[in-house]
Every structure is written in structure tokens, then in C-alpha cells.
Scaffold this motif. Sequence first.
Motif, PDB file in Angstrom:
ATOM      1  N   GLY A 140       0.798  -1.216   0.000  1.00 38.20           N
ATOM      2  CA  GLY A 140       0.000   0.000   0.000  1.00 38.20           C
ATOM      3  C   GLY A 140       0.832   1.268   0.000  1.00 38.20           C
ATOM      4  O   GLY A 140       0.318   2.353  -0.232  1.00 38.20           O
ATOM      5  N   VAL A 141       2.123   1.164   0.227  1.00 41.19           N
ATOM      6  CA  VAL A 141       3.000   2.336   0.237  1.00 41.19           C
ATOM      7  C   VAL A 141       3.513   2.563  -1.184  1.00 41.19           C
ATOM      8  O   VAL A 141       4.063   1.659  -1.811  1.00 41.19           O
ATOM      9  N   THR A 142       3.325   3.785  -1.700  1.00 42.74           N
ATOM     10  CA  THR A 142       3.799   4.097  -3.048  1.00 42.74           C
ATOM     11  C   THR A 142       5.130   4.845  -3.033  1.00 42.74           C
ATOM     12  O   THR A 142       5.826   4.873  -4.043  1.00 42.74           O
ATOM     13  N   GLY A 143       5.483   5.447  -1.923  1.00 37.23           N
ATOM     14  CA  GLY A 143       6.758   6.150  -1.825  1.00 37.23           C
ATOM     15  C   GLY A 143       7.114   6.381  -0.371  1.00 37.23           C
ATOM     16  O   GLY A 143       6.243   6.420   0.497  1.00 37.23           O
ATOM     17  N   ALA A 144       8.419   6.527  -0.122  1.00 40.93           N
ATOM     18  CA  ALA A 144       8.865   6.734   1.257  1.00 40.93           C
ATOM     19  C   ALA A 144      10.078   7.647   1.272  1.00 40.93           C
ATOM     20  O   ALA A 144      10.937   7.562   0.403  1.00 40.93           O
ATOM     21  N   ALA A 145      10.110   8.527   2.260  1.00 47.03           N
ATOM     22  CA  ALA A 145      11.272   9.375   2.512  1.00 47.03           C
ATOM     23  C   ALA A 145      11.640   9.198   3.971  1.00 47.03           C
ATOM     24  O   ALA A 145      10.773   9.255   4.853  1.00 47.03           O
ATOM     25  N   VAL A 146      12.919   8.976   4.223  1.00 49.23           N
ATOM     26  CA  VAL A 146      13.376   8.700   5.590  1.00 49.23           C
ATOM     27  C   VAL A 146      14.486   9.667   5.941  1.00 49.23           C
ATOM     28  O   VAL A 146      15.388   9.913   5.143  1.00 49.23           O
ATOM     29  N   SER A 147      14.417  10.226   7.145  1.00 48.34           N
ATOM     30  CA  SER A 147      15.521  11.024   7.678  1.00 48.34           C
ATOM     31  C   SER A 147      15.995  10.370   8.963  1.00 48.34           C
ATOM     32  O   SER A 147      15.199   9.871   9.752  1.00 48.34           O
ATOM     33  N   VAL A 148      17.308  10.367   9.136  1.00 45.47           N
ATOM     34  CA  VAL A 148      17.926   9.685  10.267  1.00 45.47           C
ATOM     35  C   VAL A 148      18.698  10.691  11.098  1.00 45.47           C
ATOM     36  O   VAL A 148      19.516  11.445  10.573  1.00 45.47           O
ATOM     37  N   THR A 149      18.416  10.732  12.392  1.00 44.49           N
ATOM     38  CA  THR A 149      19.218  11.494  13.342  1.00 44.49           C
ATOM     39  C   THR A 149      19.767  10.515  14.365  1.00 44.49           C
ATOM     40  O   THR A 149      19.494   9.322  14.291  1.00 44.49           O
ATOM     41  N   ALA A 150      20.511  11.024  15.311  1.00 43.27           N
ATOM     42  CA  ALA A 150      21.110  10.133  16.307  1.00 43.27           C
ATOM     43  C   ALA A 150      20.055   9.468  17.179  1.00 43.27           C
ATOM     44  O   ALA A 150      20.237   8.345  17.638  1.00 43.27           O
ATOM     45  N   ARG A 151      18.948  10.148  17.406  1.00 47.57           N
ATOM     46  CA  ARG A 151      17.955   9.630  18.343  1.00 47.57           C
ATOM     47  C   ARG A 151      16.639   9.208  17.698  1.00 47.57           C
ATOM     48  O   ARG A 151      15.789   8.629  18.363  1.00 47.57           O
ATOM     49  N   ALA A 152      16.436   9.539  16.407  1.00 47.37           N
ATOM     50  CA  ALA A 152      15.139   9.252  15.801  1.00 47.37           C
ATOM     51  C   ALA A 152      15.273   8.914  14.322  1.00 47.37           C
ATOM     52  O   ALA A 152      16.175   9.387  13.639  1.00 47.37           O
ATOM     53  N   VAL A 153      14.347   8.093  13.874  1.00 45.71           N
ATOM     54  CA  VAL A 153      14.172   7.798  12.452  1.00 45.71           C
ATOM     55  C   VAL A 153      12.777   8.294  12.109  1.00 45.71           C
ATOM     56  O   VAL A 153      11.790   7.852  12.704  1.00 45.71           O
ATOM     57  N   LYS A 154      12.709   9.220  11.164  1.00 41.57           N
ATOM     58  CA  LYS A 154      11.422   9.780  10.753  1.00 41.57           C
ATOM     59  C   LYS A 154      11.157   9.360   9.324  1.00 41.57           C
ATOM     60  O   LYS A 154      11.959   9.627   8.429  1.00 41.57           O
ATOM     61  N   ALA A 155      10.027   8.696   9.111  1.00 43.31           N
ATOM     62  CA  ALA A 155       9.653   8.244   7.781  1.00 43.31           C
ATOM     63  C   ALA A 155       8.336   8.893   7.386  1.00 43.31           C
ATOM     64  O   ALA A 155       7.383   8.918   8.171  1.00 43.31           O
ATOM     65  N   VAL A 156       8.311   9.415   6.178  1.00 47.63           N
ATOM     66  CA  VAL A 156       7.089   9.965   5.608  1.00 47.63           C
ATOM     67  C   VAL A 156       6.753   9.083   4.410  1.00 47.63           C
ATOM     68  O   VAL A 156       7.519   9.026   3.439  1.00 47.63           O
ATOM     69  N   VAL A 157       5.637   8.375   4.498  1.00 50.04           N
ATOM     70  CA  VAL A 157       5.245   7.471   3.426  1.00 50.04           C
ATOM     71  C   VAL A 157       4.009   8.022   2.727  1.00 50.04           C
ATOM     72  O   VAL A 157       3.157   8.652   3.350  1.00 50.04           O
ATOM     73  N   THR A 158       3.938   7.783   1.429  1.00 48.69           N
ATOM     74  CA  THR A 158       2.772   8.190   0.656  1.00 48.69           C
ATOM     75  C   THR A 158       2.049   6.938   0.188  1.00 48.69           C
ATOM     76  O   THR A 158       2.660   5.897  -0.059  1.00 48.69           O
ATOM     77  N   THR A 159       0.755   7.074   0.071  1.00 52.65           N
ATOM     78  CA  THR A 159      -0.080   5.957  -0.354  1.00 52.65           C
ATOM     79  C   THR A 159      -1.214   6.489  -1.203  1.00 52.65           C
ATOM     80  O   THR A 159      -1.585   7.665  -1.109  1.00 52.65           O
ATOM     81  N   ASN A 160      -1.764   5.615  -2.029  1.00 59.00           N
ATOM     82  CA  ASN A 160      -2.933   5.981  -2.827  1.00 59.00           C
ATOM     83  C   ASN A 160      -4.227   5.559  -2.144  1.00 59.00           C
ATOM     84  O   ASN A 160      -5.307   5.829  -2.651  1.00 59.00           O
ATOM     85  N   ARG A 161      -4.097   4.903  -1.022  1.00 58.03           N
ATOM     86  CA  ARG A 161      -5.282   4.461  -0.278  1.00 58.03           C
ATOM     87  C   ARG A 161      -6.000   5.667   0.324  1.00 58.03           C
ATOM     88  O   ARG A 161      -5.385   6.624   0.776  1.00 58.03           O
ATOM     89  N   VAL A 162      -7.310   5.567   0.348  1.00 59.40           N
ATOM     90  CA  VAL A 162      -8.109   6.578   1.034  1.00 59.40           C
ATOM     91  C   VAL A 162      -8.202   6.232   2.511  1.00 59.40           C
ATOM     92  O   VAL A 162      -8.087   7.097   3.370  1.00 59.40           O
ATOM     93  N   ASP A 163      -8.346   4.958   2.812  1.00 61.44           N
ATOM     94  CA  ASP A 163      -8.402   4.492   4.196  1.00 61.44           C
ATOM     95  C   ASP A 163      -7.009   3.999   4.591  1.00 61.44           C
ATOM     96  O   ASP A 163      -6.528   2.979   4.089  1.00 61.44           O
ATOM     97  N   THR A 164      -6.357   4.729   5.479  1.00 60.29           N
ATOM     98  CA  THR A 164      -4.988   4.395   5.882  1.00 60.29           C
ATOM     99  C   THR A 164      -4.935   3.713   7.241  1.00 60.29           C
ATOM    100  O   THR A 164      -3.878   3.684   7.876  1.00 60.29           O
ATOM    101  N   THR A 165      -6.024   3.131   7.659  1.00 60.99           N
ATOM    102  CA  THR A 165      -6.068   2.474   8.958  1.00 60.99           C
ATOM    103  C   THR A 165      -5.056   1.328   8.999  1.00 60.99           C
ATOM    104  O   THR A 165      -5.052   0.453   8.145  1.00 60.99           O
ATOM    105  N   GLY A 166      -4.196   1.369   9.971  1.00 61.27           N
ATOM    106  CA  GLY A 166      -3.222   0.306  10.178  1.00 61.27           C
ATOM    107  C   GLY A 166      -1.954   0.436   9.351  1.00 61.27           C
ATOM    108  O   GLY A 166      -0.994  -0.303   9.580  1.00 61.27           O
ATOM    109  N   LEU A 167      -1.931   1.346   8.382  1.00 60.64           N
ATOM    110  CA  LEU A 167      -0.754   1.481   7.530  1.00 60.64           C
ATOM    111  C   LEU A 167       0.433   2.039   8.318  1.00 60.64           C
ATOM    112  O   LEU A 167       1.563   1.573   8.179  1.00 60.64           O
ATOM    113  N   SER A 168       0.175   3.000   9.176  1.00 59.71           N
ATOM    114  CA  SER A 168       1.246   3.585   9.979  1.00 59.71           C
ATOM    115  C   SER A 168       1.896   2.539  10.881  1.00 59.71           C
ATOM    116  O   SER A 168       3.119   2.486  11.005  1.00 59.71           O
ATOM    117  N   GLU A 169       1.069   1.685  11.493  1.00 60.04           N
ATOM    118  CA  GLU A 169       1.597   0.653  12.374  1.00 60.04           C
ATOM    119  C   GLU A 169       2.398  -0.389  11.587  1.00 60.04           C
ATOM    120  O   GLU A 169       3.429  -0.889  12.053  1.00 60.04           O
TER     121      GLU A 169
END
Length: 178
Positions: A117-146
Motif C-alpha cells: 500500500g506504500v507508493t513512496g517513502a522518505a526517511v531522515s535519520v538522526t542520532a535519536r530518531a528515524v522519521k519516515a514519511v510514506v505516501t499511499t494511494n489508499r483513502v483508508d490508511t487504517t493500520g498502515l502507519s503501524e
Amino acid sequence: MKRRPRRSTPAVLVALVLLAASVLVGVSAVQQLLGEPTWISYDSAARALNGLRWNDTAVLIAAGAVGLVGAVLLLSAVTPGRPTVLPLAEGAGGIDSGVSRRSYRSTLRRAAASVDGVTGAAVSVTARAVKAVVTTNRVDTTGLSEAVRAAVQDRVDAIGPQRPPTVKIKVKAPRSTP
């Protein structure tokens, strides 16, 4: 193992300025030895500099500019940069190892993009955190984040960084049409 970046930009700038000054002085010296007209007249430069006083505005501005540039170069040489190699947890044999920030980020980006369900992803890495921004074409994104968080966390656990980061996920989806 924390490899730091080299301070090549300040070093290159200083080297270029010194090279230009030395070429200018060298060419002027050769021109003067050969009796040719010089690019910079020694007599006019000496007269102009001889007429200056230590408390003149031009001298104070030049001294302040040189001091500021020197302070910036010194500060850039002393302050540590972001590590280019992130340390991994110590193995069974006590081997010191690490992973480059770029390969770490791309591996985590591939893990986030591999979720259904993920069509694209961008990830940034720091010493304490990984931040990911994912794009999807789904209208209902329930459970996708998990699901993305679980995939990225599994990959982080498999890599085994010395300091495990927190994983933060943001899902971007198109707006639902009424």
C-alpha cells in the motif's frame, strides 16, 4: 567508531586564497625582474599603505573582517560535524563496527517502501530518531502507519545500532472524494 566528516570546504577556501595571493606576488616579482610593466605596482602599493594609520576606518574594517574570517574558520575546524558512520552495537567478539548514514537511511527507506500500500517513502535519520514519511494511494490508511513502523523497527533491530532510535511515521494519503 564515530567517523566525522572532513573539513574540506574551509581548507579548500583558504588554499585557494593563498594560491591566488602567491601567484599574484610571484607573477609581479617575475615581471619586475624582467623589467616588464607589473600588474601591481610596488611603489603605488607602498605609498598607499604608508599613508594609512592604525586607527583609520579602512584599517579597522579590514582587521575586523580578517579577524571574523579567522574566527569562523577556527570555529569550523574545532566543532565536530555530524558523524558519517554510525556505531553499531558491540558484537559477541567485541568487534567495533559501524554503518554509513547514507546506507542506513536507504535501507530503512526500502523497508518502509516494502509495506503493501506504500507508493513512496522518505526517511531522515538522526542520532535519536528515524522519521519516515510514506505516501499511499489508499483513502483508508487504517493500520498502515503501524505496519510501516513495524517494518522499519524490524530493520532497525536487525541492523542493531548502538543507540536504538525512536521510529516516527507520518502517512500522506489523497483526500477522499465526497
